[in-house]
Write a protein that holds these residues in place. Structure first.
Motif, PDB file in Angstrom:
ATOM      1  N   SER A 191      16.099  12.937  -0.511  1.00  0.00           N
ATOM      2  CA  SER A 191      16.847  13.496   0.535  1.00  0.00           C
ATOM      3  C   SER A 191      17.079  15.025   0.335  1.00  0.00           C
ATOM      4  CB  SER A 191      17.937  12.343   0.977  1.00  0.00           C
ATOM      5  OG  SER A 191      18.822  12.667   0.092  1.00  0.00           O
ATOM      6  N   GLU A 192      17.614  15.304  -1.037  1.00  0.00           N
ATOM      7  CA  GLU A 192      17.834  16.510  -1.282  1.00  0.00           C
ATOM      8  C   GLU A 192      16.760  17.467  -1.352  1.00  0.00           C
ATOM      9  OE1 GLU A 192      21.652  15.982  -4.486  1.00  0.00           O
ATOM     10  OE2 GLU A 192      19.666  15.312  -4.937  1.00  0.00           O
ATOM     11  N   PHE A 193      15.355  16.855  -1.815  1.00  0.00           N
ATOM     12  CA  PHE A 193      14.507  17.578  -1.978  1.00  0.00           C
ATOM     13  C   PHE A 193      13.824  17.902  -0.519  1.00  0.00           C
ATOM     14  CE2 PHE A 193       9.619  16.959  -1.227  1.00  0.00           C
ATOM     15  CZ  PHE A 193       9.205  17.985  -1.585  1.00  0.00           C
ATOM     16  N   LEU A 194      13.946  17.034   0.364  1.00  0.00           N
ATOM     17  CA  LEU A 194      13.452  17.120   1.564  1.00  0.00           C
ATOM     18  C   LEU A 194      14.212  17.872   2.594  1.00  0.00           C
ATOM     19  CD1 LEU A 194      12.367  13.445   2.708  1.00  0.00           C
ATOM     20  CD2 LEU A 194      10.743  15.444   2.317  1.00  0.00           C
ATOM     21  N   THR A 195      15.406  18.161   2.259  1.00  0.00           N
ATOM     22  CA  THR A 195      16.329  19.071   2.863  1.00  0.00           C
ATOM     23  C   THR A 195      15.836  20.640   2.610  1.00  0.00           C
ATOM     24  OG1 THR A 195      18.458  17.761   2.900  1.00  0.00           O
ATOM     25  CG2 THR A 195      18.722  20.109   3.025  1.00  0.00           C
ATOM     26  N   ILE A 196      15.647  20.756   1.279  1.00  0.00           N
ATOM     27  CA  ILE A 196      15.096  22.087   0.998  1.00  0.00           C
ATOM     28  C   ILE A 196      13.531  22.175   1.428  1.00  0.00           C
ATOM     29  CG2 ILE A 196      14.290  23.583  -1.008  1.00  0.00           C
ATOM     30  CD1 ILE A 196      16.808  22.118  -2.575  1.00  0.00           C
ATOM     31  N   ALA A 197      12.716  21.274   1.305  1.00  0.00           N
ATOM     32  CA  ALA A 197      11.348  21.378   1.772  1.00  0.00           C
ATOM     33  C   ALA A 197      10.991  21.338   3.151  1.00  0.00           C
ATOM     34  CB  ALA A 197      10.535  20.142   1.122  1.00  0.00           C
ATOM     35  N   ASP A 198      12.035  21.013   4.117  1.00  0.00           N
ATOM     36  CA  ASP A 198      11.629  20.950   5.514  1.00  0.00           C
ATOM     37  C   ASP A 198      12.561  22.106   5.808  1.00  0.00           C
ATOM     38  OD1 ASP A 198       9.950  18.928   5.636  1.00  0.00           O
ATOM     39  OD2 ASP A 198      11.653  17.546   5.811  1.00  0.00           O
ATOM     40  N   HIS A 199      12.961  23.083   5.030  1.00  0.00           N
ATOM     41  CA  HIS A 199      13.781  24.258   5.611  1.00  0.00           C
ATOM     42  C   HIS A 199      14.937  24.283   6.180  1.00  0.00           C
ATOM     43  CE1 HIS A 199       9.081  24.811   6.234  1.00  0.00           C
ATOM     44  NE2 HIS A 199       9.225  24.924   5.008  1.00  0.00           N
ATOM     45  N   ALA A 200      15.362  22.805   6.013  1.00  0.00           N
ATOM     46  CA  ALA A 200      16.747  22.524   6.846  1.00  0.00           C
ATOM     47  C   ALA A 200      17.872  23.492   6.520  1.00  0.00           C
ATOM     48  CB  ALA A 200      16.848  21.095   6.929  1.00  0.00           C
ATOM     49  N   GLU A 201      17.792  23.618   4.958  1.00  0.00           N
ATOM     50  CA  GLU A 201      19.122  24.393   4.716  1.00  0.00           C
ATOM     51  C   GLU A 201      18.896  25.075   3.334  1.00  0.00           C
ATOM     52  OE1 GLU A 201      22.728  21.675   4.027  1.00  0.00           O
ATOM     53  OE2 GLU A 201      22.699  22.612   1.850  1.00  0.00           O
ATOM     54  N   PHE A 202      19.486  26.423   3.283  1.00  0.00           N
ATOM     55  CA  PHE A 202      19.184  27.272   2.180  1.00  0.00           C
ATOM     56  C   PHE A 202      20.605  27.927   1.840  1.00  0.00           C
ATOM     57  CE2 PHE A 202      14.858  27.076   3.566  1.00  0.00           C
ATOM     58  CZ  PHE A 202      14.321  27.383   2.590  1.00  0.00           C
ATOM     59  N   ARG A 203      20.698  28.565   0.875  1.00  0.00           N
ATOM     60  CA  ARG A 203      21.655  29.110   0.241  1.00  0.00           C
ATOM     61  C   ARG A 203      22.845  28.091   0.200  1.00  0.00           C
ATOM     62  NH1 ARG A 203      21.532  35.382   2.612  1.00  0.00           N
ATOM     63  NH2 ARG A 203      19.881  36.022   1.071  1.00  0.00           N
ATOM     64  N   SER A 204      23.962  28.375   0.782  1.00  0.00           N
ATOM     65  CA  SER A 204      25.470  27.803   0.803  1.00  0.00           C
ATOM     66  C   SER A 204      25.630  26.686   1.500  1.00  0.00           C
ATOM     67  CB  SER A 204      26.543  28.659   0.832  1.00  0.00           C
ATOM     68  OG  SER A 204      26.391  29.368   2.318  1.00  0.00           O
ATOM     69  N   GLY A 205      24.510  25.739   2.119  1.00  0.00           N
ATOM     70  CA  GLY A 205      24.712  24.754   2.783  1.00  0.00           C
ATOM     71  C   GLY A 205      25.449  23.619   2.200  1.00  0.00           C
ATOM     72  N   PRO A 206      25.690  22.405   2.428  1.00  0.00           N
ATOM     73  CA  PRO A 206      26.715  21.492   1.774  1.00  0.00           C
ATOM     74  C   PRO A 206      25.932  20.631   0.902  1.00  0.00           C
ATOM     75  CG  PRO A 206      26.361  20.708   4.232  1.00  0.00           C
ATOM     76  CD  PRO A 206      25.969  22.270   3.908  1.00  0.00           C
ATOM     77  N   VAL A 207      24.646  20.325   1.187  1.00  0.00           N
ATOM     78  CA  VAL A 207      23.388  19.811   0.355  1.00  0.00           C
ATOM     79  C   VAL A 207      23.312  20.472  -1.054  1.00  0.00           C
ATOM     80  CG1 VAL A 207      21.463  18.880   0.044  1.00  0.00           C
ATOM     81  CG2 VAL A 207      22.368  18.416   2.246  1.00  0.00           C
ATOM     82  N   ILE A 208      22.924  21.811  -0.767  1.00  0.00           N
ATOM     83  CA  ILE A 208      22.902  22.512  -1.903  1.00  0.00           C
ATOM     84  C   ILE A 208      24.016  22.793  -2.665  1.00  0.00           C
ATOM     85  CG2 ILE A 208      22.161  24.874  -2.829  1.00  0.00           C
ATOM     86  CD1 ILE A 208      20.267  24.872  -0.560  1.00  0.00           C
ATOM     87  N   ALA A 209      25.323  22.998  -2.120  1.00  0.00           N
ATOM     88  CA  ALA A 209      26.485  23.105  -2.698  1.00  0.00           C
ATOM     89  C   ALA A 209      26.960  21.867  -3.692  1.00  0.00           C
ATOM     90  CB  ALA A 209      27.540  23.587  -1.865  1.00  0.00           C
ATOM     91  N   ASN A 210      26.609  20.696  -2.888  1.00  0.00           N
ATOM     92  CA  ASN A 210      26.808  19.388  -3.765  1.00  0.00           C
ATOM     93  C   ASN A 210      25.993  19.227  -4.834  1.00  0.00           C
ATOM     94  OD1 ASN A 210      28.839  18.732  -1.967  1.00  0.00           O
ATOM     95  ND2 ASN A 210      27.862  17.478  -0.444  1.00  0.00           N
ATOM     96  N   LEU A 211      24.404  19.460  -4.647  1.00  0.00           N
ATOM     97  CA  LEU A 211      23.655  19.280  -5.761  1.00  0.00           C
ATOM     98  C   LEU A 211      24.070  20.070  -6.839  1.00  0.00           C
ATOM     99  CD1 LEU A 211      20.972  18.530  -6.811  1.00  0.00           C
ATOM    100  CD2 LEU A 211      19.910  20.409  -5.423  1.00  0.00           C
ATOM    101  N   PHE A 212      24.645  21.310  -6.746  1.00  0.00           N
ATOM    102  CA  PHE A 212      24.847  22.208  -7.867  1.00  0.00           C
ATOM    103  C   PHE A 212      26.225  21.920  -8.600  1.00  0.00           C
ATOM    104  CE2 PHE A 212      21.283  24.719  -6.641  1.00  0.00           C
ATOM    105  CZ  PHE A 212      20.950  25.347  -7.772  1.00  0.00           C
ATOM    106  N   ALA A 213      27.210  21.187  -7.580  1.00  0.00           N
ATOM    107  CA  ALA A 213      28.577  20.571  -8.260  1.00  0.00           C
ATOM    108  C   ALA A 213      28.104  19.288  -9.088  1.00  0.00           C
ATOM    109  CB  ALA A 213      29.298  20.277  -7.212  1.00  0.00           C
ATOM    110  N   ARG A 214      26.829  18.795  -8.720  1.00  0.00           N
ATOM    111  CA  ARG A 214      26.524  17.621  -9.605  1.00  0.00           C
ATOM    112  C   ARG A 214      25.766  17.873 -10.784  1.00  0.00           C
ATOM    113  NH1 ARG A 214      22.072  14.171  -9.301  1.00  0.00           N
ATOM    114  NH2 ARG A 214      21.131  15.035  -7.288  1.00  0.00           N
ATOM    115  N   ILE A 215      25.051  19.057 -10.656  1.00  0.00           N
ATOM    116  CA  ILE A 215      24.615  19.697 -11.900  1.00  0.00           C
ATOM    117  C   ILE A 215      25.648  20.054 -12.786  1.00  0.00           C
ATOM    118  CG2 ILE A 215      23.114  21.665 -12.633  1.00  0.00           C
ATOM    119  CD1 ILE A 215      21.357  21.326 -10.051  1.00  0.00           C
TER     120      ILE A 215
END
Length: 601
Positions: free
Chosen positions: A71-95
């Motif tokens: 789901s995280e991959f598809l959020t990016i691949a489908d251009h739904a979210e970039f930069r500081s969106g919640p999915v990317i923010a949560n992903l990098f917090a997990r990283i």
């Protein structure tokens, strides 16, 4: 597909999308390399190609991968979210919190379609996984621009890229290129990195139709644009926007600014674009006929392609040229420079001008604007011969390549014992059999690529030697050739086997300033119990860098000199020892511990 004959059709496909994730973190839209990852990753995921698809991200600070949820991959691949969106923010917090590395399944294939050359420790991590889990690997090489045109890159990029390509040449079962032109470039440099007889470069053309129509709010901000010509691409010296700007100035002067279409440039301001940006901002004449949009999102691009008269794409050199393909996706004629892969990308359906030739570019634009017969013929050719295909067909070819890898026919990443090897830096390689790509065996960050040698930094330098022993032959000693720095230094070496804690050999030696010493390390008989393919880990340190209380090593200790070569040999093999000495100017009967002067060549 020669050399990869046994099919492994049920292997899990593991997509490394580190590059895609990092791009989404910093940008508002996908660029060419990231679009390839998005399109093919979605197809593998949704169709369940092979044994399925999983996605991973390499954490360079921790030197391991973690899994990315689909789901995280598809959020990016489908251009739904970039930069500081919640999915990317949560992903990098997990990283940031990650402590458990991803474990590669048995018979899996690691597929990296992105750019990973700048990720510290990546090559060594892949090599380690290959040896520990038997993972196969496909690595995409999108271009060789840092090697061919280093003037278009930041200082040091050529060296970093060269080191990565050397290592990728060893860890990848297949090196993918996106065009015949890039494949030719790869083969040209390939001989400097490994045996010239081992060719594993294959082509996966990127002639896929771009931009699926998406439901959603209609794009309206471009509705008031006058008739226009579209130029899509990052604004940087390699794309030479200045040439196209001057061509439009010339057209404006010849015909009047109200009688020519506006040039619409879409792309972010990139590397070394400050001068052109200032020039454009101060030139009212240019701003009347040229508009720049540096914030266009992916869902807006189709509107711009659909509304343009035709497109222009200028570049000194490309690996593929995705904007040319995008233009064809909307049945728009691309006028493109004659360089590198752009003719391939256009499939012969573009209008070509000589690279760097403003007069030629102006002539082609004039023909497309006011020569009705010329334009009609170009458009008819495109309608009849459009070379594009669905991305699913490209995914099918990638799948066939993955299936064709024979895990029992590994790339030769083990070095023969009884052989003498040299470690020249990239600039000194000649593609000879006794050369080892130092990037493959020099582990960690404590190495410096010099003009004519691999230098060891302060602290500990680790050497990872994957060796293959002849049947019935057990190595009893390891020879290492070192050159001291400008000051004398006492060097210590500790040899371990296959990652074990206990050592199988040690040595201390005083090195004379600026001279070569060959150190001979006797190895434990425990090697008799080792597999014929084993890894010797050699820890090289400055004895003065030992902390007396803890026994740890001070990473601030001075440079330890240069590593020149190695030879692992069995007892009594005087021929191997003599050959190794000869490489560095020592006589056959030398004790092995004397020094000799070195003259770089």
């Amino acid at each position: 597909m020669s050399g990869y004959g046994t099919r492994i059709t049920n292997a899990m496909r593991i997509f490394d999308i580190s590059d895609l994730v990092e791009h989404a973190r910093r940008n508002v839209a996908l660029s060419g390399i990231q679009r390839v990852q998005a399109e093919l990753g979605k197809i593998f995921l949704r169709r369940g190609l092979g044994g399925g698809a999983r996605f991973i991200y390499f954490i360079q600070e921790k030197k391991f991968w973690i899994e990315i949820d689909p789901s995280e991959f598809l959020t990016i691949a489908d251009h739904a979210e970039f930069r500081s969106g919640p999915v990317i923010a949560n992903l990098f917090a997990r990283i940031e919190r990650a402590v458990r590395p991803f474990k590669f399944p048995e018979k899996s294939v690691l597929i990296n379609l992105g750019a990973c050359w700048s990720r510290a420790g990546y090559c060594q991590a892949v090599l380690q996984e290959r040896r520990e889990t038997g993972v196969s690997c496909i690595q995409f090489v999108h271009d060789c621009i840092p090697l061919l045109f280093p003037q278009f890159c930041d200082e040091g990029v050529k060296e970093d890229y060269s080191q990565w390509l050397a290592c990728a040449s060893f860890y990848a079962d297949i090196l993918l290129s996106n065009s015949q032109n890039t494949a030719a470039d790869l083969r040209r440099f390939h001989r400097y990195y490994r045996d010239k007889r081992l060719s594993h470069v294959q082509v996966l053309g990127l002639n896929g139709r771009s931009f699926e129509r998406q439901n959603g709010e209609r794009v309206t901000r471009f509705d008031q644009l006058s008739p226009y010509v579209l130029f899509v691409g990052t604004i940087e010296p390699r794309k030479d926007h200045g040439l196209v700007f001057e061509a439009w100035r010339q057209l404006s002067s010849m015909y009047g600014e109200n009688n020519i279409p506006t040039l619409i440039c879409v792309g972010k301001w990139g590397w070394k674009s400050e001068q052109l940006k200032e020039f454009y901002a101060q030139d009212l004449e240019l701003r009347n006929v040229i508009k720049i949009f540096d914030d266009v999102k992916d869902f807006e691009l189709p509107r711009l392609y659909e509304g343009c008269e035709f497109t222009v794409y200028n570049s000194f050199y490309e690996g593929w040229g995705l904007p040319v393909t995008e233009s064809l996706s909307f049945n728009k004629i691309p006028i493109h420079s004659s360089t590198s892969s752009l003719v391939e990308a256009a499939g012969g359906c573009g209008v070509v001008f000589a690279v760097g030739n403003q007069t030629d570019l102006v002539d082609r634009v004039e023909k497309m604007l006011w020569d009705a017969e010329f334009r009609a013929q170009a458009e008819q050719k495109l309608a009849l011969q459009n070379p594009l295909e669905d991305w699913t067909m490209i995914a099918d070819r990638l799948e066939q390549m993955a299936d064709s890898i024979d895990p029992g026919c590994r790339i030769a990443d083990y070095y023969e014992s009884e052989m003498s090897y040299r470690l020249p830096p990239p600039k000194r390689r000649k593609g000879e059999k006794d050369e080892v790509a130092a990037e493959v065996v020099c582990q960690g960050e404590n190495w410096i690529v010099g003009e004519w040698a691999m230098w060891m930094g302060g602290g500990v330098s680790n050497l990872n030697l994957p060796l293959k022993f002849p049947k019935g032959c057990v190595p009893s000693s390891l020879l290492v050739a070192l050159m001291a720095p400008d000051t004398a230094i006492e060097i210590g070496l500790i040899v371990t086997l296959n990652g074990e804690d206990s050592h199988i050999g040690t040595a201390n030696r005083n090195l004379v300033a600026g001279e070569i010493t060959i150190i001979k390390i006797d190895l434990s008989e425990r090697l008799k119990l080792a597999d014929r393919k084993s890894i010797l880990d050699v820890c090289i340190y400055s004895v003065s860098g030992l902390l007396p209380m803890s026994g740890n090593l001070d990473v601030q200790s001075p440079s330890k000199g240069a590593l020149l070569g190695f030879c692992c040999m069995s007892g009594g093999n005087t021929d191997a020892e003599v050959a190794f000495r000869a490489k560095f100017g020592f006589p056959p009967r030398d004790s092995g511990y004397q020094t000799g002067s070195l003259t770089p060549s």
